[in-house]
Design an enzyme around this catalytic site. Structure first.
Site, PDB file in Angstrom:
ATOM      1  N   SER A 171       0.848  -1.191   0.000  1.00  0.00           N
ATOM      2  CA  SER A 171       0.000   0.000   0.000  1.00  0.00           C
ATOM      3  C   SER A 171       0.886   1.245   0.000  1.00  0.00           C
ATOM      4  O   SER A 171       1.837   1.327   0.775  1.00  0.00           O
ATOM      5  CB  SER A 171      -0.891  -0.026   1.239  1.00  0.00           C
ATOM      6  OG  SER A 171      -1.441   1.248   1.448  1.00  0.00           O
ATOM      7  N   CYS A 179     -13.872   0.717  22.109  1.00  0.00           N
ATOM      8  CA  CYS A 179     -14.662   1.940  21.984  1.00  0.00           C
ATOM      9  C   CYS A 179     -14.249   2.817  20.823  1.00  0.00           C
ATOM     10  O   CYS A 179     -15.014   3.658  20.377  1.00  0.00           O
ATOM     11  CB  CYS A 179     -14.580   2.730  23.268  1.00  0.00           C
ATOM     12  SG  CYS A 179     -15.584   1.982  24.541  1.00  0.00           S
TER      13      CYS A 179
END
Lengths: 387, 275
Positions: free
Chosen positions: A198, A324
């Site tokens: 990438s 979270c």
């Protein structure tokens, strides 16, 4: 506010040299490399050069490089090519700690007629090689194992796995998105059939990637269309970004030693000081076989998102394996696969450095983070009880 | 990155009432380390049986800490009867809204308050009632039903956002869907009793609700809202003042404005912002 960017496994800054080389190809030399005229031909030359530069970084031949749009496209192309060219084989193997680009494709395939084996890792994030080898059989179409893990930084023994798989004649793909540019890679001497890259992880631009396909590997294109990339990937080339990836590869090859000379000592200092100053903290992963820029540290009894947001107040950018932050409710699949206890997994922070980090920046983190952890622990109902 | 309101950030970075009350009248503990968030709530009553002081300790993300801090501020000065009326929605509202995926943090607050009040009243720790549906987070069918009812949830994703059920291995998704279907089924006949509003009645009621309920709340934060048009069930509004530039305005719009209008006017309304 000054930004202290230690989240380079998420993405990196485009190197100034890279940007400079890209810019003329937006509105000055904007020709289509497939065109017959000289104006387009100039662009074609530049793409040839980029391919050579990337090939050199990998120890590959230019014709073994296919430019794509991102790491995920490279992964998908490789895995689908392997199963399409071995239609009778219905077994696919990967690790339990892959990036979602591979993991979710495997999960998808496992619901669509394929039998998927996910190889476990141990507490230090090391791959269970016995498990891998035991689960290979005549039906295995592909093994895809990442070269280095994005969260823990742990490096897998790709050379060794490659040797075994070559003997058995099984196609071997590796997602090397995190490894390329950080550790030496020499595909001439490594039995890998396909390898994903990438651009934006090595100071190149976003929106460009590459797939290495070893000469002789059975291949079938994922994007079927024009004759670009010798028909192996249709679609007009993302010219400026390919040129950017080429330049980034050249820089990475020239500066590879910086990773161990400049980046690693900073990472080691950060890690040692944080462990030293913050009680109940520990490193996730095998410290001996790790990318030079990455450390994942668990701070017990605090939650990662809260840490990140408090660091954000000081401009410090890192990431977390906590539930979270991702919107999911469970901590990262990597930390869970490693068996990191919940007390530590929720409070794990990944710092990933680059050559652009300075010692001053590291000192700021070392100064700012301990009081943050202390403050959050004061808030936590578990901290006092644990003492 | 989560889009937290200024109030959430403020209560996270400067949490109010952190700590322990040694001689507390009521203590409520909810959550666990494994779940990723946990809250212990303490309160002390005065001679009139009103909450004189409230403190908390929370392990969790920014919104869990902010929800806890908000809760302690909200209950101070209240009688237990009034405190009991605080729903998770009210906590989220106090904070100017929470991202949908973080609504479970407000539920955590409400649960802690319930437990603390029960603890004061000497009610034995409620045994787990109902049957566990979600093994990963230990959520029962009764808890899911309550969340679905109180927050008009209608998808598995919503249920996960509010009570975490279904957020782990996902093997309970079928059961959750069944509970949602059943709850919706039960509510259907009740809903049909609602008198159908004519268009003019609907527009009037929307205007009244905006003036009476919504505008005053937004004005507290320096924002405002104008009704632009009502097209069928689509309520087109324009945000003004700080709301117009606030990054959390979409949350305000969906979680506050829309849910208020659905509650007070008609449940099928959709709020859209026009620029």
């Amino acid at each position: 506010m000054n930004v202290i960017y230690v989240d380079n496994n998420a993405t990196t800054k485009v190197a100034p040299e890279v940007l400079e080389e890209m810019l003329p190809y937006f509105n000055e030399y904007y020709g289509n490399p497939s065109s017959m005229h000289t104006f387009g031909g100039m662009v074609e030359h530049k793409i040839v050069e980029s391919r050579e530069r990337l090939a050199k970084l990998l120890g590959a031949s230019p014709e073994e490089i296919i430019f794509t749009s991102c790491g995920t496209e490279s992964d998908s192309t490789a895995i689908r090519a392997a199963i399409l060219s071995n239609p009778r084989k219905k077994h696919i193997v990967t690790s339990r700690v892959e990036h979602p680009a591979v993991k979710n494709l495997y999960e998808y395939l496992s619901k669509n007629g394929y039998r998927a084996t996910f190889v476990p890792v141990d507490r230090k994030g090391r791959l269970d090689l016995d498990y891998l080898y035991k689960n290979l059989d005549e039906d295995t179409a592909i093994v895809s194992i990442m070269w280095a893990n994005n969260e823990s930084g742990v490096i897998f023994p790709i050379e060794e796995i490659g040797r075994v798989l070559k003997e058995k004649g099984i196609v071997f793909h590796t997602d090397a998105v995190q490894a390329v540019g950080k550790i030496p890679i020499d595909l001439k001497n490594t039995a890998v059939d396909m390898l994903s890259i990438s651009g934006h992880k090595l100071h190149g631009p976003k929106g460009v990637g590459a797939l290495y396909v070893r000469k002789g590997t059975k291949y079938s294109p994922f994007l079927i269309g024009g004759h670009q990339e010798k028909g192996r990937r249709g679609g007009t080339e993302n010219v400026a970004s390919i040129i950017g990836l080429g330049k980034a590869s050249e820089l990475a090859a020239a500066n590879l030693s910086d990773e161990s000379i400049k980046v690693k000592p900073l990472r080691d200092k950060l890690e040692a000081e944080l462990l030293n100053r913050i009680p109940n903290s520990m490193v996730n992963g095998d410290r001996d076989h790790r990318l030079p820029n990455t450390t994942s540290i668990a701070f017990e009894y605090v939650e990662g998102e809260a840490i990140l947001l408090m660091m954000d107040e000081f401009g410090i950018c890192a990431s977390s394996g906590s539930a979270c932050t991702s919107g999911s409710l469970e901590p990262s699949h990597v930390l869970r696969a490693m068996g990191v206890p919940f007390t530590a997994a929720h409070g794990s922070i990944r710092f990933s450095l680059s050559v652009y980090n300075t010692e001053e920046e590291i000192d700021v983190i070392i100064e700012k983070l301990p009081p943050i952890i202390e403050r959050l622990r004061e808030l936590s109902p578990f901290w006092k009880k644990a003492q | 990155m989560w889009e937290y309101t200024k109030t959430v950030k403020d209560h996270f970075l400067n949490p109010r009432n952190v700590g322990v009350i040694d001689d507390a009248d009521g203590v409520g503990e909810v959550g666990s380390l494994a779940c990723g968030d946990a809250l212990t709530l303490y309160f002390k009553l005065d001679e009139n049986k009103k909450i004189k002081d409230a403190k908390f300790q929370t392990f969790g993300c920014a919104s869990a800490i902010a929800s806890s801090s908000a809760l302690t501020e909200m209950i101070k000065g209240l009688s237990l009867e009034d405190a009991e009326k605080i729903t998770n929605d009210k906590i989220a509202e106090f904070l100017g809204g929470l991202p949908k995926q973080k609504m479970h943090c407000s539920v955590l607050g409400r649960d802690a308050l319930e437990k603390a009040i029960a603890n004061y009243r000497g009610q034995a720790e409620k045994k787990v009632e109902g049957n566990i549906v979600c093994e990963c987070f230990g959520v029962t069918d009764l808890e899911i039903k309550r969340a679905v009812r109180e927050n008009s949830l209608n998808s598995i994703e919503d249920v996960t956002n509010y009570v975490k059920a279904g957020g782990g291995c996902e093997s309970c998704h079928e059961k959750i869907q069944k509970i949602i279907d059943e709850s919706l089924g039960l509510e259907m006949p009740a809903k049909k009793k609602v008198i159908r509003l004519t268009n003019i009645q609907k527009i009037k009621l929307i205007e009244e609700t905006l003036e009476r309920e919504i505008k005053p709340a937004l004005k507290k934060d320096g924002g405002d809202i104008d009704l632009v048009d009502v097209d069928g069930n689509n309520v087109l509004v324009k945000l003004q003042g700080t709301c117009a530039t606030c990054s959390a305005s979409q949350i305000t719009l969906k979680h506050y404005v829309e849910s208020k209008l659905r509650e007070l006017v008609a449940p099928e309304l959709l709020v859209e912002e026009v620029h």
